[in-house]
Design an enzyme around this catalytic site. Structure first.
Site, PDB file in Angstrom:
ATOM      1  N   ARG A  52       0.806  -1.211   0.000  1.00 15.34           N
ATOM      2  CA  ARG A  52       0.000   0.000   0.000  1.00 15.34           C
ATOM      3  C   ARG A  52       0.840   1.262   0.000  1.00 15.34           C
ATOM      4  NH1 ARG A  52      -0.265  -4.673   0.995  1.00 15.34           N
ATOM      5  NH2 ARG A  52       0.246  -4.331   3.178  1.00 15.34           N
ATOM      6  N   CYS A  86      -5.579  -2.834   8.092  1.00 15.06           N
ATOM      7  CA  CYS A  86      -4.393  -2.175   7.535  1.00 15.06           C
ATOM      8  C   CYS A  86      -4.683  -0.682   7.484  1.00 15.06           C
ATOM      9  CB  CYS A  86      -4.068  -2.702   6.139  1.00 15.06           C
ATOM     10  SG  CYS A  86      -2.704  -1.817   5.331  1.00 15.06           S
ATOM     11  N   THR A  88      -2.798   1.802   6.277  1.00  7.65           N
ATOM     12  CA  THR A  88      -2.437   2.420   5.002  1.00  7.65           C
ATOM     13  C   THR A  88      -3.499   2.151   3.949  1.00  7.65           C
ATOM     14  OG1 THR A  88      -0.147   1.926   5.624  1.00  7.65           O
ATOM     15  CG2 THR A  88      -0.515   2.822   3.422  1.00  7.65           C
ATOM     16  N   THR A 128       3.122   4.239   8.734  1.00  8.25           N
ATOM     17  CA  THR A 128       3.950   4.115   7.530  1.00  8.25           C
ATOM     18  C   THR A 128       4.056   5.449   6.795  1.00  8.25           C
ATOM     19  OG1 THR A 128       2.080   3.568   6.106  1.00  8.25           O
ATOM     20  CG2 THR A 128       3.193   1.720   7.229  1.00  8.25           C
ATOM     21  N   LYS A 168       7.592  -7.277   9.355  1.00  7.02           N
ATOM     22  CA  LYS A 168       7.087  -7.939   8.151  1.00  7.02           C
ATOM     23  C   LYS A 168       8.031  -9.036   7.657  1.00  7.02           C
ATOM     24  CE  LYS A 168       4.063  -4.377   6.117  1.00  7.02           C
ATOM     25  NZ  LYS A 168       2.863  -5.220   5.961  1.00  7.02           N
ATOM     26  N   CYS A 197       0.039   1.352  12.453  1.00  8.03           N
ATOM     27  CA  CYS A 197       0.318   0.293  11.476  1.00  8.03           C
ATOM     28  C   CYS A 197      -0.035  -0.996  12.189  1.00  8.03           C
ATOM     29  CB  CYS A 197       1.783   0.310  11.053  1.00  8.03           C
ATOM     30  SG  CYS A 197       2.255  -1.121  10.034  1.00  8.03           S
TER      31      CYS A 197
END
Length: 235
Positions: A52, A86, A88, A128, A168, A197
Site C-alpha cells: 500500500r 491495515c 495504510t 507508515t 514484516k 500500522c
C-alpha cells in the site's frame, strides 16, 4: 439460545501476522463461554495485494482492485460485515466501500471516536510513510480537537525499517531504536501513541511513561458489537 448474529469477513494479508492479530483479538475480546458463543469469522488472507505504501507514493490504485476482489469473495462466502486490518489501506477506503456490497468498518473512524472519549489532546502517530504522506489521519482527526504529533524524518525512517525489515520480515524487532523518537514526541506534547500500522501492536506494549493505543483492538471491539456479540472487556 444464541440470537442470530452477523458473519465477519476480514480482508487480510496486509500483512498475515496483522490479520491473525485481529482474529485473535476478536476471539479474546468476545464474551463467550463455549465455542458456539464465539462469532463466525471468515478470513481472506490475500497476500497478493500490492504494497500500500509503495502504491500510494507512486500514485497507483492497484491495491484497490485486489481489496475489492477480496471483499467480493468474502461476500460470496457469506460475510455480512467487512474488516480492513491495515491503516495504510484506508487511503482507498471510500472507493472500496463504493465497490463493496457489504459495509466495511472504518478503523480510523473507530479510533477517532475512542480518542474523543479520552482525556488526550495530543497523540503521537507511529505509521507508515503511506499514511503520513497521504494525510488520511489528518483528515480523520480534523475537527476532533486532538492534535497529531509525527516523528521527525530520521525517526520516521527508523520506524519504516522496524515495520518492513523486522516485523514484516519475521525478524526480531528492536523497538528500543525508537525510544529517542518517543522521547522527542513526548517533549512536544504527545500524551499517548497511536500504533498506526497493524504490525506495530505485535511488538509494542505499554511500559512506564509510555501508553500505546491499539486500533486493532478497537476494531475488534467494534466488529464484535456490530456482529451482535458481547465484549468481554469494557475498558
Amino acid at each position: 439460545m444464541i440470537h442470530e448474529r452477523k458473519v465477519l469477513g476480514i480482508i487480510g494479508g496486509m500483512g498475515p501476522m496483522a490479520t491473525a492479530d485481529l482474529f485473535i483479538k476478536i476471539i479474546e475480546l468476545t464474551d463467550a463461554k463455549c465455542d458456539s458463543e464465539h462469532l463466525h469469522v471468515l478470513i481472506d488472507n490475500n497476500t497478493d495485494i500490492p504494497d500500500r505504501t509503495k502504491s500510494i507514493l507512486s500514485g497507483s490504485d492497484e491495491p484497490l482492485r485486489f481489496m475489492a476482489e477480496s471483499a467480493e469473495r468474502l461476500a460470496g462466502a457469506g460475510a455480512d460485515i467487512l474488516l480492513l486490518p491495515c491503516h495504510t489501506a484506508h487511503y482507498y477506503y471510500d472507493e472500496l466501500q463504493k465497490r463493496s456490497r457489504l459495509p466495511v468498518i472504518n478503523m480510523l473512524s473507530v479510533l477517532v471516536e475512542a480518542a474523543r472519549g479520552s482525556d488526550c489532546k495530543r497523540l503521537g502517530l507511529l505509521a507508515t510513510d503511506g499514511v503520513v504522506r497521504s494525510g488520511i489521519y489528518d483528515k480523520a482527526f480534523d475537527g476532533s480537537g486532538i492534535e497529531l504529533i509525527y516523528p521527525d524524518s530520521t525517526s520516521q525512517e527508523a520506524l519504516m525499517r522496524l515495520i518492513y525489515e523486522q516485523v514484516k520480515a519475521g525478524k526480531e524487532a528492536d523497538t528500543s531504536a525508537l525510544d529517542s523518537a518517543l522521547d522527542d514526541m513526548t517533549r512536544r506534547g504527545a500524551e499517548a501513541f497511536i500504533l498506526g500500522c497493524t504490525e506495530l501492536p505485535l511488538v509494542f506494549s505499554d511500559r512506564p511513561g509510555r501508553h500505546f493505543i491499539d486500533p486493532t483492538a478497537l476494531l475488534a471491539k467494534a466488529a464484535i458489537k456490530a456482529a451482535g456479540g458481547s465484549i468481554k472487556f469494557k475498558a
